[in-house]
Write an enzyme that holds these catalytic residues in place. Structure first.
Site, short mmCIF file in Angstrom:
data_model
loop_
_atom_site.label_atom_id
_atom_site.label_comp_id
_atom_site.label_asym_id
_atom_site.label_seq_id
_atom_site.Cartn_x
_atom_site.Cartn_y
_atom_site.Cartn_z
CB SER A 201 -0.96 -0.04 1.19
OG SER A 201 -1.94 0.97 1.08
CD GLU A 316 -5.50 -4.39 -3.62
OE1 GLU A 316 -5.62 -3.84 -2.51
OE2 GLU A 316 -4.43 -4.86 -4.03
CG HIS A 407 -5.78 -2.24 0.49
ND1 HIS A 407 -4.92 -2.23 -0.59
CD2 HIS A 407 -5.26 -1.34 1.36
CE1 HIS A 407 -3.94 -1.37 -0.38
NE2 HIS A 407 -4.12 -0.82 0.81
#
Length: 519
Positions: A201, A316, A407
């Site tokens: 990320s 995600e 995610h």
């Protein structure tokens, strides 16, 4: 690496680094050193300046406890990612090392945590590096400056800089940590000539910055990128792609806080700045640390040519629904108004039959999918081995929560952190029958890639490099080699971004139902 003894006469690992002597702790078969300063405290006059060298010390420094995470705002307690740090401070530039006791020229992984560049820290239980160390890797994690403390640009800061630039302090921290690793990691059994940077990320975004920054050239030899992002970024002193100049934005942020000078801002408490500043932390295109927009750096060949392992998760945006636009009355008409000649191609990939699923897929691909495949393609075109994956694994708790492959959901598997106590209380912790097997395979792939540049595992298939056949590893209930992830996705978004760039428009979130009307 030498050993001292604790009061119960068990061995305590000790090392000599450039600043002085350290004593860590033995945890099972792994030596652990925590809270090692890699730069001086960025406080007082050091706030909003590049990191300076760490202080020396006399005697033996205790390295058994994590250093504090960077000052940061609170995350809502209901958040899936709620995992508040036990301790925070502006004096946060420390790193941690996990190493086997007998390592000699072992491969090194340097982990950069995520958290939108505004929250998180290296002390999170999920990020324990023991499983990597048991597989022969010297694993390093680090803290860096976050939020307004780490990424603010301002005209006065640029004026006091010898280079005439500001912002990117968090990135400069990461570079400083890599320099420390180069100079000191051999004391822990690591090979300074075999370093892999790894992030997820915001950590993956940071790795992309490192690939594009000339300041980081030569400090690492491989990269692992989990959920990349290649959006447009603000430029230092001029508007670009719909964003105001970074310096002007910084001046507005401080003015809104009633701070009329940098001296006044340096006198404010760090927690007040973190809590009250309305600020989106991100890299600044300053012509030096980040010379160009990241995608321009890759297009012009101005990036580190290194082997790469990169991927994304199929679900995600299931945990990032705040990005989703409002549902329209007529989906197809809305897309036609926004995409013009690309509307048919868009609707073929993201059809009207299930608008909710199409919007989730649109944002997944626009934020993560296109960026990941683009970096993989650029490194392959530069002659580097490049490996791509799609994490599509689900387990009962995640399925019940509607969060399959959300995610960051790959992280417990990559770190071997499958126990509930290693995860935040809101996380749908893994509870499937196949979890440990998937985790063992991913640890094998990640550590072998760090060692040799080729991901291998006895618990999964041979993973071919991404090439003309667009091979990738599908990480689902089974591990399978497949070809062409999300067919047509890359081509559509590449053309869309080309059009956005030509028009001087932003491409981040300017997609799907959130796109500007087509002219």
């Amino acid at each position: 690496m030498a050993c001292a003894q604790s009061a119960d006469r068990s061995p305590l690992p000790t090392v000599e680094v450039q600043q002085g002597r350290l004593v860590g702790v033995r945890e099972g078969d792994v030596n652990v050193f925590r809270g090692i300063p890699y730069a001086a405290a960025p406080t007082g006059e050091g706030r909003w300046k590049p990191p300076s060298p760490p202080p020396d010390w006399s005697g033996v420094r205790d390295a058994t406890a994590f250093g504090p995470s960077c000052i940061q705002p609170d995350v809502p307690a209901r958040s899936l990612y709620y995992d508040p740090p036990l301790q925070t401070s502006e004096d946060c530039l420390t790193l941690n090392i996990w190493a086997g006791p007998e390592g000699v020229k072992a491969p090194v992984i340097v982990w950069i945590h995520g958290g939108s560049l505004r929250v998180g820290g290296s002390a999170q239980a999920m990020y324990d590096g023991s499983e990597f160390a048991r597989r022969g890797v010297v694993f390093v994690s680090l803290n860096y400056r976050l939020g307004v403390l780490g990424w603010l640009a301002h005209p006065s800061l640029s004026a006091e800089s010898p280079d005439g630039i500001s912002g990117n302090y968090g990135l400069l921290d990461q570079i400083s940590a890599l320099e420390w690793v180069r100079e000191n990691i051999s004391a822990f059994g690591g090979d300074p000539a075999n370093v892999t940077v790894m992030g997820e990320s915001a950590g993956a975004l940071s790795v992309s910055y490192l690939l594009a920054s000339p300041n980081a050239a030569g400090l690492f030899q491989k990269a692992i990128i989990q959920s990349a992002n290649s959006r447009n970024f603000p430029e230092l002193d001029s508007p670009a792609y719909g964003l105001p100049p970074a310096e002007g934005r910084g001046a507005s942020v401080l003015s809104a806080l009633g701070l009329d000078s940098i001296d006044a801002a340096r006198g404010a408490t760090a927690q007040d700045l973190a809590d009250k500043a309305s600020f989106v932390p991100q890299g600044t295109i300053d012509g030096k640390v980040l010379p160009l927009q990241i995608i321009d750096s890759f297009d012009h060949g101005m990036f580190s040519r290194v082997p790469i392992l990169a991927g994304l998760n199929s679900g995600e945006v299931r945990s990032q629904r705040l990005f989703l636009p409002r549902m329209p009355d007529d989906y197809e008409a809305s897309i036609a108004a926004r995409y013009g000649g690309l509307a048919d191609d868009f609707l073929a990939l993201y059809p009207a039959e299930d608008v909710g699923a199409s919007m989730l897929a649109t944002l997944r691909d626009a934020i993560y999918g296109w960026a990941t495949e683009r970096i993989v393609r650029k490194e392959r075109e530069a002659g580097q081995p490049a490996f791509m994956y799609v994490f599509d694994y689900c387990y009962p708790n995640a399925r019940e929560a509607g969060l399959c492959a959300f995610h960051a959901s790959e992280l417990p598997f990559v770190f071997g952190a499958l126990d509930a106590e290693r995860l935040s209380g809101n996380w749908p912790y893994p509870d499937g029958q196949n979890d440990r097997a998937i985790s063992n395979a991913l640890l094998d792939y990640w550590t072998s890639f760090a060692a040799t540049g080729q991901p291998t595992s006895d618990h999964g298939p041979a993973w071919p490099a991404y090439g003309s056949d667009e091979a990738y590893l599908e990480i689902g209930q089974e591990l399978e080699v497949r070809h062409d992830p999300f067919p047509g996705m890359f081509e559509l978004h590449e053309e869309l971004v080309r059009q956005r760039r030509a028009a001087g428009e932003p491409w981040f979130l300017n997609v799907g139902l959130g796109a500007r009307p087509h002219e």
